[in-house]
Design a protein around this motif. Structure first.
Motif, PDB file in Angstrom:
ATOM      1  N   UNK A 111       1.427   9.082   9.385  1.00 33.29           N
ATOM      2  CA  UNK A 111       0.048   8.604   9.318  1.00 33.29           C
ATOM      3  C   UNK A 111      -0.908   9.663   8.764  1.00 33.29           C
ATOM      4  N   UNK A 112      -0.572  10.946   8.969  1.00 30.17           N
ATOM      5  CA  UNK A 112      -1.450  12.016   8.476  1.00 30.17           C
ATOM      6  C   UNK A 112      -1.315  12.144   6.965  1.00 30.17           C
ATOM      7  N   UNK A 113      -0.073  12.040   6.472  1.00 29.35           N
ATOM      8  CA  UNK A 113       0.207  12.267   5.055  1.00 29.35           C
ATOM      9  C   UNK A 113      -0.209  11.072   4.185  1.00 29.35           C
ATOM     10  N   UNK A 114      -0.036   9.862   4.762  1.00 34.51           N
ATOM     11  CA  UNK A 114      -0.251   8.653   3.967  1.00 34.51           C
ATOM     12  C   UNK A 114      -1.673   8.581   3.392  1.00 34.51           C
ATOM     13  N   UNK A 115      -1.764   8.195   2.107  1.00 32.71           N
ATOM     14  CA  UNK A 115      -3.082   8.150   1.468  1.00 32.71           C
ATOM     15  C   UNK A 115      -3.911   6.924   1.886  1.00 32.71           C
ATOM     16  N   UNK A 116      -3.299   5.973   2.593  1.00 30.22           N
ATOM     17  CA  UNK A 116      -4.033   4.743   2.919  1.00 30.22           C
ATOM     18  C   UNK A 116      -4.448   4.719   4.381  1.00 30.22           C
ATOM     19  N   UNK A 117      -5.350   3.791   4.664  1.00 27.82           N
ATOM     20  CA  UNK A 117      -5.788   3.550   6.032  1.00 27.82           C
ATOM     21  C   UNK A 117      -5.088   2.264   6.484  1.00 27.82           C
ATOM     22  N   UNK A 118      -4.474   2.237   7.710  1.00 33.39           N
ATOM     23  CA  UNK A 118      -3.705   1.053   8.106  1.00 33.39           C
ATOM     24  C   UNK A 118      -4.570  -0.204   8.242  1.00 33.39           C
ATOM     25  N   UNK A 119      -5.877  -0.023   8.399  1.00 34.67           N
ATOM     26  CA  UNK A 119      -6.732  -1.193   8.622  1.00 34.67           C
ATOM     27  C   UNK A 119      -7.545  -1.531   7.378  1.00 34.67           C
ATOM     28  N   UNK A 120      -7.433  -0.678   6.341  1.00 31.46           N
ATOM     29  CA  UNK A 120      -8.278  -0.867   5.163  1.00 31.46           C
ATOM     30  C   UNK A 120      -7.822  -2.071   4.344  1.00 31.46           C
ATOM     31  N   UNK A 121      -8.695  -3.057   4.201  1.00 31.39           N
ATOM     32  CA  UNK A 121      -8.339  -4.254   3.459  1.00 31.39           C
ATOM     33  C   UNK A 121      -8.715  -4.096   1.994  1.00 31.39           C
ATOM     34  N   UNK A 122      -7.899  -4.707   1.148  1.00 34.18           N
ATOM     35  CA  UNK A 122      -8.173  -4.647  -0.284  1.00 34.18           C
ATOM     36  C   UNK A 122      -7.773  -6.011  -0.836  1.00 34.18           C
ATOM     37  N   UNK A 123      -8.723  -6.948  -0.754  1.00 33.02           N
ATOM     38  CA  UNK A 123      -8.375  -8.342  -1.046  1.00 33.02           C
ATOM     39  C   UNK A 123      -7.988  -8.577  -2.498  1.00 33.02           C
ATOM     40  N   UNK A 124      -8.308  -7.623  -3.385  1.00 31.92           N
ATOM     41  CA  UNK A 124      -7.895  -7.814  -4.777  1.00 31.92           C
ATOM     42  C   UNK A 124      -6.408  -7.494  -4.947  1.00 31.92           C
ATOM     43  N   UNK A 125      -5.814  -6.805  -3.959  1.00 30.36           N
ATOM     44  CA  UNK A 125      -4.392  -6.465  -4.045  1.00 30.36           C
ATOM     45  C   UNK A 125      -3.583  -7.146  -2.961  1.00 30.36           C
ATOM     46  N   UNK A 126      -3.833  -8.420  -2.682  1.00 28.80           N
ATOM     47  CA  UNK A 126      -3.107  -9.125  -1.629  1.00 28.80           C
ATOM     48  C   UNK A 126      -1.655  -9.372  -2.027  1.00 28.80           C
ATOM     49  N   UNK A 127      -0.767  -9.329  -1.024  1.00 26.33           N
ATOM     50  CA  UNK A 127       0.638  -9.714  -1.207  1.00 26.33           C
ATOM     51  C   UNK A 127       1.268  -9.138  -2.471  1.00 26.33           C
ATOM     52  N   UNK A 128       0.986  -7.851  -2.718  1.00 22.02           N
ATOM     53  CA  UNK A 128       1.553  -7.208  -3.896  1.00 22.02           C
ATOM     54  C   UNK A 128       2.989  -6.779  -3.590  1.00 22.02           C
ATOM     55  N   UNK A 129       3.915  -7.052  -4.497  1.00 14.01           N
ATOM     56  CA  UNK A 129       5.298  -6.708  -4.186  1.00 14.01           C
ATOM     57  C   UNK A 129       5.492  -5.190  -4.269  1.00 14.01           C
ATOM     58  N   UNK A 130       6.593  -4.728  -3.643  1.00 10.49           N
ATOM     59  CA  UNK A 130       6.834  -3.287  -3.570  1.00 10.49           C
ATOM     60  C   UNK A 130       6.733  -2.621  -4.937  1.00 10.49           C
ATOM     61  N   UNK A 131       6.050  -1.477  -4.988  1.00  7.25           N
ATOM     62  CA  UNK A 131       5.861  -0.752  -6.239  1.00  7.25           C
ATOM     63  C   UNK A 131       5.762   0.724  -5.889  1.00  7.25           C
ATOM     64  N   UNK A 132       5.527   1.549  -6.885  1.00  4.04           N
ATOM     65  CA  UNK A 132       5.449   2.986  -6.622  1.00  4.04           C
ATOM     66  C   UNK A 132       4.258   3.331  -5.735  1.00  4.04           C
ATOM     67  N   UNK A 133       3.129   2.670  -5.984  1.00  3.50           N
ATOM     68  CA  UNK A 133       1.953   3.013  -5.182  1.00  3.50           C
ATOM     69  C   UNK A 133       2.016   2.372  -3.794  1.00  3.50           C
ATOM     70  N   UNK A 134       2.731   1.241  -3.660  1.00  4.22           N
ATOM     71  CA  UNK A 134       2.939   0.617  -2.351  1.00  4.22           C
ATOM     72  C   UNK A 134       4.427   0.349  -2.170  1.00  4.22           C
ATOM     73  N   UNK A 135       5.207   1.351  -1.684  1.00  2.86           N
ATOM     74  CA  UNK A 135       6.672   1.215  -1.646  1.00  2.86           C
ATOM     75  C   UNK A 135       7.156  -0.012  -0.858  1.00  2.86           C
ATOM     76  N   UNK A 136       6.390  -0.456   0.142  1.00  2.00           N
ATOM     77  CA  UNK A 136       6.782  -1.655   0.870  1.00  2.00           C
ATOM     78  C   UNK A 136       5.808  -2.800   0.620  1.00  2.00           C
ATOM     79  N   UNK A 137       5.099  -2.732  -0.485  1.00  2.00           N
ATOM     80  CA  UNK A 137       4.185  -3.798  -0.845  1.00  2.00           C
ATOM     81  C   UNK A 137       2.909  -3.780  -0.011  1.00  2.00           C
ATOM     82  N   UNK A 138       2.104  -4.842  -0.193  1.00  3.22           N
ATOM     83  CA  UNK A 138       0.891  -4.982   0.616  1.00  3.22           C
ATOM     84  C   UNK A 138       0.951  -6.320   1.336  1.00  3.22           C
ATOM     85  N   UNK A 139       0.146  -6.456   2.403  1.00  5.36           N
ATOM     86  CA  UNK A 139       0.195  -7.685   3.186  1.00  5.36           C
ATOM     87  C   UNK A 139      -0.888  -8.671   2.757  1.00  5.36           C
TER      88      UNK A 139
END
Lengths: 316, 296
Positions: free
Chosen positions: B47-75
């Motif tokens: 959690x310290x290293x990760x560049x994202x916030x677990x609660x930060x929403x980004x509705x323009x990137x919904x349900x994005x499949x796994x990629x380099x910037x989101x290794x397990x995708x987005x919800x």
């Protein structure tokens, strides 16, 4: 097992059943706040009930009496087969249970069947050649099976079999096609434990002198394995199937939710969220009683299948 | 218990150890330790290293499949799944350790008292244990947590209440076998108090099997927490708990397969790690201790 031991066991079981019923009934007394108020608020769709309505509800449902009086009253009804009525639609709890029970029993039986179909061949293959590739595969499969959350396995099967391959419907409980995925999910988790046990039991039996005698007689390997060894190896397996009932009942609750299958599990979960306490108590009591009786039955069968087994009870 | 039954159990225990021959118990145990340590490090640092916030929403990137910037995708709300899983590891490990510790402490205390006091105290405590073990664990925990109301704390409470009974049984049966041994008799003859004998002489001898049981139990606590959260009784969204994440992912099975599979995989690997560790610890116990564990 002689008569005296049997009596002692029966007495212990009676005490445990009493404990189960006390615990089941006592559960609603841990609810935070006033159950009458909570229930009425829910029934009236969120409106705050009047003081008179709350008092009337309490009086009608006997919620004013002391705990033991309420318990005795409830237990008296239960012994006559009356588990009370749902707070919401006034249907009798026994009727609701009877309606749902067959689906859960079918799921449980099908899962045990699936488990045996996977576990017995896997366990035998492992035990015949310990250290072989087949043995490793079975061992790793079993380790993974034990550690896998069954609801995840359920969704995996839905994604692959229903959504990608369109083989089975996603949800429901209508026919055989609705039974396959849930029983596969529940059964493979159970198979992981049973396969381990079959392997152990087979290894145990294959060392015995009578197997060597059968080999010396020149009997075919298949006959030795299936006719001579398996039969004896299955004794401990019978016990574990009985004990796996706990796994089946735990699992059925979750699996029924995953596959939206109307059964005892979904009935319980819905009743919990609706705070429909008579239904919660009825289902909990039933599950507890089934479990206690099954364990007792397993003990009895076990000692009958193998007369060497001594059911001394306390290891004192 | 007759000698025959005892021998039988012992033989079974020996065979059980043989389960891992070839694959070598050692190697599996090492793998287990590796998994557990890795998880601890990930939970601590992730959690310290990760560049994202677990609660930060980004509705323009919904349900994005796994990629380099989101290794397990987005919800479904565009949150980074990996970040949420790393935060979830803290919940799962923290809860599992807390619940198991409570189970262990309560169960050991009850078992010591029952085994050493004997008589009606023992009888009463053991019938309570029997009653708790008379229910399938998750069903009882589900009912207790449900009646207390959905929350992570209530799930922990329910799992703790339901699970201490097997520790009590294990400790009691160890105490019964120790009670008549010379060192205990000697302590009694020397006029040591009951408290002294229980804590100084009996307790140290039951620690090993209890710790093994606890290690094996952690896996089932993790599965239990995830299961109850999955049913909606534990952590509530948006808490990044693995079971809760899996439950919200089920609405997107078609569009976003990773939403149920990523948390599922995390739960499985964690449970596997603790199970392997527990198995190899059990193999280090003496045959008598193993036999006592088999009775559970």
């Amino acid at each position: 097992m002689n008569g005296q031991e049997l009596c002692k066991r029966l007495l212990t079981m009676a005490i445990v059943l009493l404990g189960v019923s006390l615990l089941t009934y006592g559960l609603i007394f841990i609810t935070p706040g006033d159950p009458a108020r909570t229930i009425l608020t829910q029934q009236m769709g969120g409106q705050i009930p009047s003081q008179e309505a709350v008092e009337q509800f309490r009086a009608e449902n006997g919620l004013d009496d002391p705990f033991l009086v309420q318990y005795a009253h409830w237990m008296g009804d239960v012994l006559q087969g009356d588990l009370g009525h749902s707070y919401y639609n006034d249907r009798s709890v026994s009727e609701m249970i009877i309606q749902r029970l067959p689906n859960t029993i079918v799921l449980a039986v099908a899962s045990i069947f699936v488990a045996l179909v996977i576990a017995i061949p896997a366990g035998i293959a492992s035990a015949r050649n310990p250290g072989s590739q087949a043995d490793y595969a079975a061992q790793i499969g079993s380790l993974i099976g034990v550690s896998m959350p069954n609801f995840w396995l359920g969704y995996l099967l839905i994604i692959v079999c229903s959504l990608r391959l369109n083989l089975f419907p996603v949800a429901g409980a209508a026919g055989l096609e609705h039974l396959i995925l849930p029983s596969l999910t529940l059964g493979s988790g159970m198979a992981a434990v049973i396969a381990r046990l079959v392997r152990t039991a087979m290894l145990d039996v294959l060392d015995d002198a009578y197997i060597q005698a059968a080999r010396a007689k020149g009997l075919r390997e298949r006959i030795i394995i299936y006719k001579h060894a398996l039969r004896n190896a299955l004794v401990p397996v019978v016990t574990i199937i009985g004990l796996q009932l706990s796994y089946v009942l735990n699992g059925a609750v979750v699996i029924e939710v995953v596959f939206q299958r109307p059964g005892l599990g979904t009935l319980l979960v819905d009743a919990i969220f609706a705070r429909d306490y008579p239904v919660v108590q009825g289902v909990t009591l039933l599950i507890g009683v089934i479990f206690v009786l099954m364990n007792f039955a397993v003990d009895l069968t076990y000692s009958r299948l193998d007369p060497r087994i001594d059911l001394g009870g306390d290891p004192t | 218990m007759s000698d025959r039954a005892a021998n039988r159990r012992k033989r079974q225990a020996d065979k059980r150890q043989g389960w891992t021959d070839g694959l070598t118990a050692d190697r599996l145990g090492q793998f287990g330790i590796g998994v557990v340590l890795t998880l601890l490090v990930l939970a601590a640092l992730g959690p310290v290293v990760s560049p994202y916030d677990p609660a930060e929403q980004d509705l323009s990137n919904r349900l994005e499949s796994p990629s380099l910037s989101h290794p397990f995708g987005t919800d479904q709300l565009g949150r980074d799944v990996l970040t949420r899983l790393l935060h979830g590891a803290r919940f799962s490990l923290g809860i599992a350790v807390a619940v198991t510790t409570v189970r262990l402490l309560v169960g050991t205390a009850v078992g010591l008292v029952a085994g050493y006091a004997g008589g009606w105290v023992d009888e009463a405590l053991m019938r309570l244990v029997d009653t708790l073990l008379a229910f399938p664990g998750i069903v009882l925990a589900l009912v207790i947590a449900g009646i207390l109301g959905p929350s992570l704390v209530n799930v922990m409470l329910a799992l703790a209440v339901v699970g201490w009974a097997s520790y009590a049984r294990l400790v009691r049966s160890s105490v019964l076998s120790l009670r008549e041994r010379e060192f205990v008799t000697t302590a009694r003859l020397l006029g040591r108090s009951r408290m002294h004998i229980a804590t100084r002489h009996l307790l140290p001898n039951v620690v090993a099997p209890v710790v093994v049981l606890a290690t094996l139990d952690i896996g089932s606590v993790i599965l239990g927490t995830a299961g109850l959260s999955f049913l909606g009784l534990g952590a509530q969204p948006p808490t990044p708990e693995w079971g809760t994440m899996l439950a919200s992912g089920r609405n997107y099975l078609r569009q976003a397969w990773w939403l149920v599979n990523a948390p599922g995989l995390c739960i499985m690997v964690t449970v596997l790690g603790f199970n392997l560790l527990g198995d190899s610890l059990r193999d280090m116990l003496s045959p008598t201790q193993t036999a006592q564990m088999e009775e559970l």
